[in-house]
Design a protein around this motif. Structure first.
Motif, PDB file in Angstrom:
ATOM      1  N   UNK A 210       0.748  -1.218   0.069  1.00 35.48           N
ATOM      2  CA  UNK A 210       0.065  -0.203  -0.211  1.00 35.48           C
ATOM      3  C   UNK A 210       0.936   1.316   0.002  1.00 35.48           C
ATOM      4  N   UNK A 211       0.446   2.275  -0.853  1.00 30.18           N
ATOM      5  CA  UNK A 211       1.192   3.516  -0.838  1.00 30.18           C
ATOM      6  C   UNK A 211       0.574   4.552  -0.008  1.00 30.18           C
ATOM      7  N   UNK A 212       1.136   5.239   0.606  1.00 27.86           N
ATOM      8  CA  UNK A 212       0.727   6.416   1.600  1.00 27.86           C
ATOM      9  C   UNK A 212       0.413   7.604   0.784  1.00 27.86           C
ATOM     10  N   UNK A 213      -0.222   8.466   1.475  1.00 30.22           N
ATOM     11  CA  UNK A 213      -0.460   9.926   0.978  1.00 30.22           C
ATOM     12  C   UNK A 213       1.035  10.631   0.680  1.00 30.22           C
ATOM     13  N   UNK A 214       2.038  10.402   1.237  1.00 30.79           N
ATOM     14  CA  UNK A 214       3.225  10.768   1.278  1.00 30.79           C
ATOM     15  C   UNK A 214       4.294   9.981   0.343  1.00 30.79           C
ATOM     16  N   UNK A 215       3.700   8.746  -0.098  1.00 25.21           N
ATOM     17  CA  UNK A 215       4.587   8.082  -1.123  1.00 25.21           C
ATOM     18  C   UNK A 215       5.441   6.903  -0.351  1.00 25.21           C
ATOM     19  N   UNK A 216       5.122   6.705   1.046  1.00 23.68           N
ATOM     20  CA  UNK A 216       5.883   5.698   1.733  1.00 23.68           C
ATOM     21  C   UNK A 216       5.276   4.350   1.286  1.00 23.68           C
ATOM     22  N   UNK A 217       6.143   3.235   1.532  1.00 25.17           N
ATOM     23  CA  UNK A 217       5.504   1.916   1.277  1.00 25.17           C
ATOM     24  C   UNK A 217       5.233   1.273   2.392  1.00 25.17           C
ATOM     25  N   UNK A 218       3.929   0.401   2.389  1.00 22.93           N
ATOM     26  CA  UNK A 218       3.331  -0.389   3.520  1.00 22.93           C
ATOM     27  C   UNK A 218       3.003  -1.578   3.487  1.00 22.93           C
ATOM     28  N   UNK A 219       3.111  -2.625   4.241  1.00 19.21           N
ATOM     29  CA  UNK A 219       2.164  -4.014   4.154  1.00 19.21           C
ATOM     30  C   UNK A 219       0.863  -3.598   3.901  1.00 19.21           C
ATOM     31  N   UNK A 220      -0.114  -4.469   3.555  1.00 18.57           N
ATOM     32  CA  UNK A 220      -1.327  -4.295   3.289  1.00 18.57           C
ATOM     33  C   UNK A 220      -1.965  -4.355   4.954  1.00 18.57           C
ATOM     34  N   UNK A 221      -3.052  -3.598   4.865  1.00 11.53           N
ATOM     35  CA  UNK A 221      -3.937  -3.714   6.077  1.00 11.53           C
ATOM     36  C   UNK A 221      -4.567  -4.829   6.289  1.00 11.53           C
ATOM     37  N   UNK A 222      -5.142  -5.248   7.331  1.00  9.16           N
ATOM     38  CA  UNK A 222      -5.841  -6.368   7.537  1.00  9.16           C
ATOM     39  C   UNK A 222      -7.055  -6.631   6.693  1.00  9.16           C
ATOM     40  N   UNK A 223      -7.874  -5.385   6.492  1.00 10.71           N
ATOM     41  CA  UNK A 223      -8.962  -5.324   5.162  1.00 10.71           C
ATOM     42  C   UNK A 223      -8.641  -4.110   4.613  1.00 10.71           C
ATOM     43  N   UNK A 224      -9.212  -3.994   3.587  1.00  7.29           N
ATOM     44  CA  UNK A 224      -9.091  -2.758   2.601  1.00  7.29           C
ATOM     45  C   UNK A 224      -9.011  -1.437   3.344  1.00  7.29           C
ATOM     46  N   UNK A 225     -10.138  -1.322   4.166  1.00  3.73           N
ATOM     47  CA  UNK A 225     -10.390   0.146   4.718  1.00  3.73           C
ATOM     48  C   UNK A 225     -10.223   0.006   6.322  1.00  3.73           C
ATOM     49  N   UNK A 226      -9.328  -0.850   6.528  1.00  5.42           N
ATOM     50  CA  UNK A 226      -8.882  -0.836   8.412  1.00  5.42           C
ATOM     51  C   UNK A 226      -8.364   0.227   8.690  1.00  5.42           C
TER      52      UNK A 226
END
Length: 424
Positions: A210-226
């Motif tokens: 997942x990409x954040x508003x500032x462009x950092x990279x994260x592993x996926x949340x547990x569900x899409x909108x968690x």
């Protein structure tokens, strides 16, 4: 486009620099009702005549709605992070002469360069199905390209609205990083997958992030909108590579670099391959009538079937003309059909050529079909896409045909076509 003489007059010195293209998965070369304005199946990003990029400048911590109003009245781009009813952090952005910004989303407002709506898998032929409730954000994401070589393209979640603001409300996932800068995620998130080894027949699927508003990279949340973000992945970046996939929760986009597109087959090449197959006069082994793939134009919109249309028994790959025998099920007549050549029972579907060149990983002949939809392309392209898990719904993944977004069969994602040549 232009004749060479026209180009000499129009172009200042040379063609505009092309950063790349975003192509929506699930469309076979154009939208069912045709591309219209900013609503189309592919969007080319060219260097702008004047830079419109922005970069973070000052940060304000606001304690009253009046303060917030004062900052927003300046007419600058800004991102607002609402921490509580009484506190908002506003990060102002100033003009960046070195970058161009392109915005993608469902909104048809002017800040959006590329309007994207939900893709309906294997949608009705020749028409667009209205979605009652879209999951794609109105201002979903932005791509920022460097104006100087190597023209690096980066992706960020969220886009600036008509008032030049990105607003992350109280319920949005947001946080302060150890270095002090604020960041957050959009409601349904922007997911990115970079294939390992670029976009070639040797490539393998990467990991969805997942990409954040500032462009950092994260592993996926547990569900899409968690509301809880995944973990920061420090050794990965938001730089788009040839073949990167961007998922907006309702539509998935493929990024092709200008260099990558240079190696894809052209429409002319695909048309030549179609004519080559038809010139070999493949025959129906039973009816002995000559088969022919419909024109690229007709294949794009899945218009009415033609008399010479090739059909295939997907379980074995034997190509026939249409005939009406071998039914094994009254409810779904074409789902259980027995092949007259080898007696294998399985789906029996018409074949359509894949007309979107950006989805091909090579320039090979169209010898394989996706199962169960019957879209035909090269062997390497079929094998590539049958290994790529695409986000589906809020937390599922499945492989799909890039030309129509139909979920591939979990047991057999593709079939090798077996044509019979003319008897004479």
């Amino acid at each position: 486009m232009f004749s060479s003489s026209q180009e000499e007059h129009c172009a200042p010195s040379k063609d505009p620099v092309k950063y790349g293209e975003l192509v929506v998965l699930g469309y076979n070369g154009s939208l069912p009702n045709g591309d219209r304005g900013r609503r189309k199946s592919r969007f080319a990003l060219y260097k702008r005549t004047k830079a419109n990029g922005v970069k973070p400048s000052s940060v304000h911590i606001l304690n009253t709605p009046q303060d917030s109003k004062a900052v927003n009245c300046k007419g600058q781009h800004s991102i607002s992070y609402t921490l509580s009813r009484h506190q908002t952090v506003v990060v102002e952005y100033s003009h960046d002469k070195d970058t161009d910004m392109f915005q993608i989303g469902r909104s048809t407002e002017s800040p959006i360069d590329f309007v994207v709506t939900d893709t309906v898998a294997g949608g009705p032929e020749g028409e667009e199905t209205p979605i009652t409730q879209s999951t794609i954000s109105r201002f979903a994401c932005r791509v920022v390209c460097e104006r100087n070589p190597p023209y690096t393209a980066r992706i960020y979640a969220a886009g600036f609205d008509s008032s030049k603001n990105i607003f992350l409300g109280e319920k949005a996932a947001k946080w302060k990083n150890p270095d002090g800068h604020m960041d957050g995620l959009t409601t349904n998130g922007v997911l990115v997958m970079h294939p390992k080894g670029g976009f070639t027949e040797e490539s393998k699927p990467g990991v969805w992030r997942e990409i954040s508003v500032c462009g950092d990279v994260y592993t996926l949340r547990e569900t899409r909108s968690a509301q809880t973000p995944g973990k920061l992945v420090e050794n990965e970046s938001n730089i788009l590579q040839d073949g990167s996939l961007v998922d907006l929760c309702g539509a998935t986009l493929l990024w092709r670099t200008a260099e990558g597109l240079f190696h894809t087959p052209t429409q002319k090449h695909l048309e030549a391959l179609r004519q080559e197959i038809n010139a070999a006069r493949p025959q129906c082994p039973v009816g002995l009538n000559t088969l022919a793939f419909p024109s690229m134009q007709r294949s794009r919109v899945l218009s009415s079937l033609e008399d010479k249309q090739p059909w295939v028994y997907l379980a074995c790959g034997h190509v026939h003309g249409y005939h009406n025998w071998g039914h094994r099920s009254e409810q779904e007549p074409n789902n259980q059909r027995e092949c007259p050549m080898c007696r294998v029972v399985g789906p029996y579907v018409p074949l359509w050529l894949g007309c979107e060149p950006a989805f091909y990983v090579d320039t090979g002949a169209p010898t394989h079909a996706f199962v169960p939809c019957g879209h035909v392309c090269s062997e390497k392209s079929v094998k590539y896409w049958s290994e790529i898990p695409l986000p589906h719904g809020t937390h599922a993944f499945h492989t799909a045909c890039p030309f129509c977004a139909t979920q591939l069969s979990p047991t057999q994602g593709w079939s090798k076509l077996i044509f019979q040549g003319p008897v004479d």
